[in-house]
Design an enzyme around this catalytic site. Structure first.
Site, PDB file in Angstrom:
ATOM      1  N   LYS A  14      10.852   3.624  -1.103  1.00  0.00           N
ATOM      2  CA  LYS A  14      11.711   2.367  -1.142  1.00  0.00           C
ATOM      3  C   LYS A  14      12.196   2.112  -2.767  1.00  0.00           C
ATOM      4  CE  LYS A  14       7.433  -0.513  -1.129  1.00  0.00           C
ATOM      5  NZ  LYS A  14       6.732   0.449  -1.145  1.00  0.00           N
ATOM      6  N   ARG A  89       4.408  -8.821   0.474  1.00  0.00           N
ATOM      7  CA  ARG A  89       3.354  -7.744   0.730  1.00  0.00           C
ATOM      8  C   ARG A  89       2.605  -8.482   1.790  1.00  0.00           C
ATOM      9  NH1 ARG A  89       4.318  -3.895  -2.990  1.00  0.00           N
ATOM     10  NH2 ARG A  89       2.456  -2.565  -3.068  1.00  0.00           N
ATOM     11  N   ARG A 128       3.443  12.831  -6.225  1.00  0.00           N
ATOM     12  CA  ARG A 128       3.952  11.629  -7.005  1.00  0.00           C
ATOM     13  C   ARG A 128       2.967  11.574  -8.405  1.00  0.00           C
ATOM     14  NH1 ARG A 128       5.921   5.762  -5.353  1.00  0.00           N
ATOM     15  NH2 ARG A 128       3.480   5.254  -5.598  1.00  0.00           N
ATOM     16  N   ARG A 134       0.682   8.023 -12.153  1.00  0.00           N
ATOM     17  CA  ARG A 134       0.357   6.488 -11.742  1.00  0.00           C
ATOM     18  C   ARG A 134      -1.258   6.641 -11.612  1.00  0.00           C
ATOM     19  NH1 ARG A 134       4.253   3.284  -7.820  1.00  0.00           N
ATOM     20  NH2 ARG A 134       2.268   2.309  -7.318  1.00  0.00           N
ATOM     21  N   ARG A 145      -4.597   1.731  -0.362  1.00  0.00           N
ATOM     22  CA  ARG A 145      -3.087   1.109  -0.364  1.00  0.00           C
ATOM     23  C   ARG A 145      -2.452   1.203   1.077  1.00  0.00           C
ATOM     24  NH1 ARG A 145      -0.657   4.416  -4.647  1.00  0.00           N
ATOM     25  NH2 ARG A 145       1.115   3.069  -4.134  1.00  0.00           N
TER      26      ARG A 145
END
Ligand code: AMP
Length: 190
Positions: A14, A89, A128, A134, A145
């Protein structure tokens, strides 16, 4: 105004797609995750509070997010429109967003939902974590998540589906292929 929600699970791409569309369509890219990460880097009171939630892979409280979004939208008064990334969310945030836009005489036009299967998501998120570093891209937090996404965030899709604004897009393929699919939708409806 054109207002778009770029929707999808963590790792669906996204952020990448939202950025591309914001540039091609002249929309303000409003990523609540990016704003929170900036607040953490600047050690603001919001950042210090948000970090505890983000490190666990759970949602930051709605009232903090709501205030943050109001500030970001009003800072860009006069914009051609917004592309919301990572927000809303949950259904509370979706209702809040609709109300807030209505007060500003505008509304959501499309919710573009990127569809990516579970195994591919995990693969992308772990990859990632190696590239971006991150802190919330480690296996335990990723699991949380994704659970939060299915439990709390997926109902947002039904909420906008009932308004006739849901546009699902296959999120598997190159960045350009997925981008092309999104462009077609934005063109078709405009
Ligand atoms: P993201 O970059 O969108 O994946 O967001 C990273 C983390 O920031 C999430 O796991 C949440 O802890 C927090 N976050 C981002 N956007 C929101 C939101 N709209 N509501 C609550 N928490 C959020």
């Amino acid at each position: 105004m054109i207002n778009v929600i770029l929707f999808g699970p963590p790792g669906s791409g996204k952020g990448t797609q939202a950025l591309k569309i914001s540039k091609s369509h002249g929309l303000i890219h409003l990523s609540t995750g990016d704003i929170l990460r900036k607040a953490i880097a600047n050690k603001t009171p919001l950042g210090i509070k948000a970090k505890e939630f983000m490190d666990k892979g759970i949602l930051v409280p709605d009232e903090d997010i709501a205030q943050m979004v109001i500030n970001a939208v009003d800072r860009n008064a006069g914009a051609k429109g917004f592309i919301f990334d990572g927000f809303p969310r949950n259904v509370f945030q979706a209702r809040f967003l609709d109300r807030m836009l209505e007060e500003r005489n505008t509304s959501i036009d499309y919710l573009i939902a990127l569809e990516v299967d579970h195994d591919e998501l995990i693969k992308r998120l772990l990859n990632r974590s190696k590239i971006e570093g991150r802190t919330d891209d480690n296996p335990e937090v990723i699991k949380n998540r994704i659970k939060v996404y299915f439990d709390q965030t997926v109902p947002v899709m039904d909420y906008y589906k009932s308004q006739g604004k849901l546009y699902p897009v296959n999120g598997i393929g190159t960045i350009e292929e997925v981008n092309e699919r999104i462009y077609k939708i934005l063109k078709k409806v405009k």
